[in-house]
Design an enzyme around this catalytic site. Structure first.
Site, PDB file in Angstrom:
ATOM      1  N   GLY A 110       1.012  -1.235   0.038  1.00 18.57           N
ATOM      2  CA  GLY A 110      -0.025  -0.173  -0.019  1.00 18.57           C
ATOM      3  C   GLY A 110       0.873   1.159   0.052  1.00 18.57           C
ATOM      4  N   SER A 111       1.529   1.449   1.158  1.00 19.09           N
ATOM      5  CA  SER A 111       2.174   2.713   1.292  1.00 19.09           C
ATOM      6  C   SER A 111       3.617   2.561   0.544  1.00 19.09           C
ATOM      7  CB  SER A 111       2.792   2.952   2.644  1.00 19.09           C
ATOM      8  OG  SER A 111       1.725   3.288   3.263  1.00 19.09           O
ATOM      9  N   TRP A 150      -8.518  -2.722  -2.841  1.00 16.81           N
ATOM     10  CA  TRP A 150      -9.047  -1.208  -2.451  1.00 16.81           C
ATOM     11  C   TRP A 150      -9.026  -0.378  -3.766  1.00 16.81           C
ATOM     12  CZ3 TRP A 150     -11.155  -1.353   2.161  1.00 16.81           C
ATOM     13  CH2 TRP A 150     -10.445  -2.353   2.996  1.00 16.81           C
ATOM     14  N   ARG A 159      -4.500  14.195  -4.832  1.00 11.34           N
ATOM     15  CA  ARG A 159      -4.294  14.684  -3.416  1.00 11.34           C
ATOM     16  C   ARG A 159      -4.619  16.187  -3.441  1.00 11.34           C
ATOM     17  NH1 ARG A 159       1.673  11.682  -2.726  1.00 11.34           N
ATOM     18  NH2 ARG A 159       0.874   9.713  -2.089  1.00 11.34           N
ATOM     19  N   GLU A 217      -4.627   7.753  -0.805  1.00  9.83           N
ATOM     20  CA  GLU A 217      -3.948   8.920  -1.452  1.00  9.83           C
ATOM     21  C   GLU A 217      -2.564   9.011  -0.502  1.00  9.83           C
ATOM     22  OE1 GLU A 217      -4.325  10.212  -4.336  1.00  9.83           O
ATOM     23  OE2 GLU A 217      -6.332   9.820  -4.765  1.00  9.83           O
TER      24      GLU A 217
END
Ligand code: TGC
Ligand code: FAD
Length: 392
Positions: free
Chosen positions: A144-145, A169, A251, A371
């Site tokens: 994810g990150s 996701w 973002r 995000e």
């Protein structure tokens, strides 16, 4: 909320910083949300259903790709107009803003920025009108990150690429006609390609059980030996900067969007505090309630000014990714805090669907994470000011 009495706060006359066009765009979006979103959104969230019928209206409103050039069906607007649209949509619900953010910033933006003329002509007009819906596959079950460690791969097979892997996701996944997918080639370079619904081996199951963004469609993308034609790859972009530059745009929009959610919570709390009588007086007359309201409007005002300045820098081509990270992190955190404080002011009523507060509060937990998480953005600022990478 069916009975939508929203009045937007503007403590520092931020309206004076906007052009007539900005205000027209903002007001049209505000009116659309009041008419189309507010009456149905609570029920959608309670039922965990994405209001698919709103897609055409979002397209007509120009909410899909407002900054994309008009020759491809976009709005040709500036970034402050884009931000104001995201603010108004998220005032209605973060899930509605998510649909528009993904479509505009994460699907149309990379096609416009990195795509061939054929890809642009084929997809952008349909995405702008809402005839097609897109999604963006970067996150994986185990990455994810740290998307640089992604496991999805493409292998060059002459006239096509063979795509394997899984994304998780993914907003809009199960309703999307196309997916912009990021995967590594044989050299380990991250590449972007357009995967189309119906391609053999491509499935997009819906994810269930969310307590947040319940009125938004979220799913997985599964690729099992999917043959993706060569003409579907973005020819010239390689590396993490491809997907991350799309994230800069999304973002930025989120930094504005969450101001809308915060405004809705503040406006509702202010009205409720003036109407609710306890100890023979409106609760607004108690200092502790006033402290909450005063701090809320202060934080909203600071966030408005931050995003407006960011928009000016973006319009001038002077913004950098670190500034966007700071605004995303600050404003989402601000909105989360305001939703929690507003919930308290509403007392027990605050946990019901009579008011939008609890829905915003739960939605914002996702916004804090997607995000780039709150802490990842803090580390981006930390690295920028110290010059030291604390990620790994
Ligand atoms: P690092 O070594 O720092 O950078 C790799 C390359 O990328 C470049 N770069 C950027 N380029 C453009 N914009 C940015 N913001 C960039 N940040 C970095 C960098 O210059 C470098 O380029 P080059 O040419 O030298 O190769 O990368 P790292 O692996 O150390 O990771 C850095 C980190 C943690 C900041 C990054 O990976 C990150 O941002 N992680 C968070 C992941 C994330 O945000 N995922 C979002 C998925 S999409 C989503 O959530 C949609 S929800 C939508 C909705 O519903 O509204
Ligand atoms: P992890 O990366 O596993 O992080 C878990 C925790 O560890 C976090 O608190 C994080 O801050 C912390 N952490 C991780 N690394 C570090 C570090 N180096 N230092 C300190 N702390 C660290 N992704 C897409 O690609 N497309 C989409 O459309 C999309 N839509 C989404 C919609 C929803 C509703 C949600 C919830 C997520 C969506 N995402 C999407 C995924 C989202 O971007 C990721 O959830 C996010 O990037 C975080 O990844 P993770 O959940 O795997 O958390």
């Amino acid at each position: 909320m069916a009975n939508d009495q929203f009045t937007a706060p503007d403590y520092f006359n931020v309206d004076d910083l906007l052009t007539d066009e900005h205000k027209l765009v903002r007001d049209a979006c505000r009116a659309w949300v009041k008419k189309e979103v507010s009456p149905i959104i609570e029920e959608c969230a309670q039922e965990c259903a994405f209001p698919k019928h709103l897609i055409k209206g979002l397209g007509d409103l120009g909410a899909f790709g407002p900054t994309i050039p008009t020759k491809y069906g976009g709005g040709g607007l500036d970034y402050i107009s884009y931000g104001l649209m995201m603010q108004e949509l998220e005032r209605g619900d973060s899930g509605i803003r998510s649909t528009a953010s993904v479509q505009g910033s994460l699907v149309m933006f990379p096609i416009n920025e990195f795509g061939t003329e054929e890809q642009k002509m084929k997809h952008l007009p349909k995405l702008a009108s809402g005839e097609q819906i897109g999604c963006f596959g970067l996150t994986e079950p185990n990455h994810g990150s740290d998307p640089s460690n992604m496991l999805s791969t493409i292998v060059d097979k002459g006239d096509h690429f063979l795509l394997n892997g899984a994304k998780m996701w993914i907003t809009n996944a199960n309703i999307a006609d196309i997916a912009v997918v990021w995967a590594k080639d044989e050299k380990g370079d991250i590449r972007g390609l357009i995967v189309e619904k119906g391609m053999d081996g491509f499935t997009a199951p819906e994810m269930h059980g969310k307590w947040s963004l319940r009125a938004s469609a979220t799913g997985e993308l599964v690729f099992d030996n999917v043959k993706v034609p060569k003409e579907n790859i973005f020819p010239d972009v390689k590396g993490l900067k491809g997907p991350l530059s799309c994230l800069n745009s999304a973002r930025y929009g989120i930094s504005w969007g969450v101001i809308g959610a915060a405004m809705d919570c503040y406006d509702s709390a202010l009205r409720y505090s003036q109407e609710r009588i306890q100890f023979g007086k409106p609760i607004a007359s108690f200092q502790l309630v006033q402290k909450k309201l005063a701090e809320m409007i202060t934080e909203i005002t600071k966030a408005q000014l931050l995003s407006w300045r960011l928009g000016v820098l973006k319009n001038e081509g002077k913004v950098n990714a670190n500034q966007i990270s700071m605004a995303k992190r600050n404003n989402v955190h601000m909105a989360c805090n305001i939703a929690r404080e507003a919930r308290q002011i509403h007392g027990a009523m605050g946990i019901t669907g009579e008011y939008s507060i609890m829905r915003h509060m739960m939605n914002l937990e996702s916004v804090l994470t997607y995000e780039g998480t709150h802490d990842i953005h803090l580390l981006i600022t930390g690295m920028d000011v110290t010059g030291i990478n604390a990620f790994a």
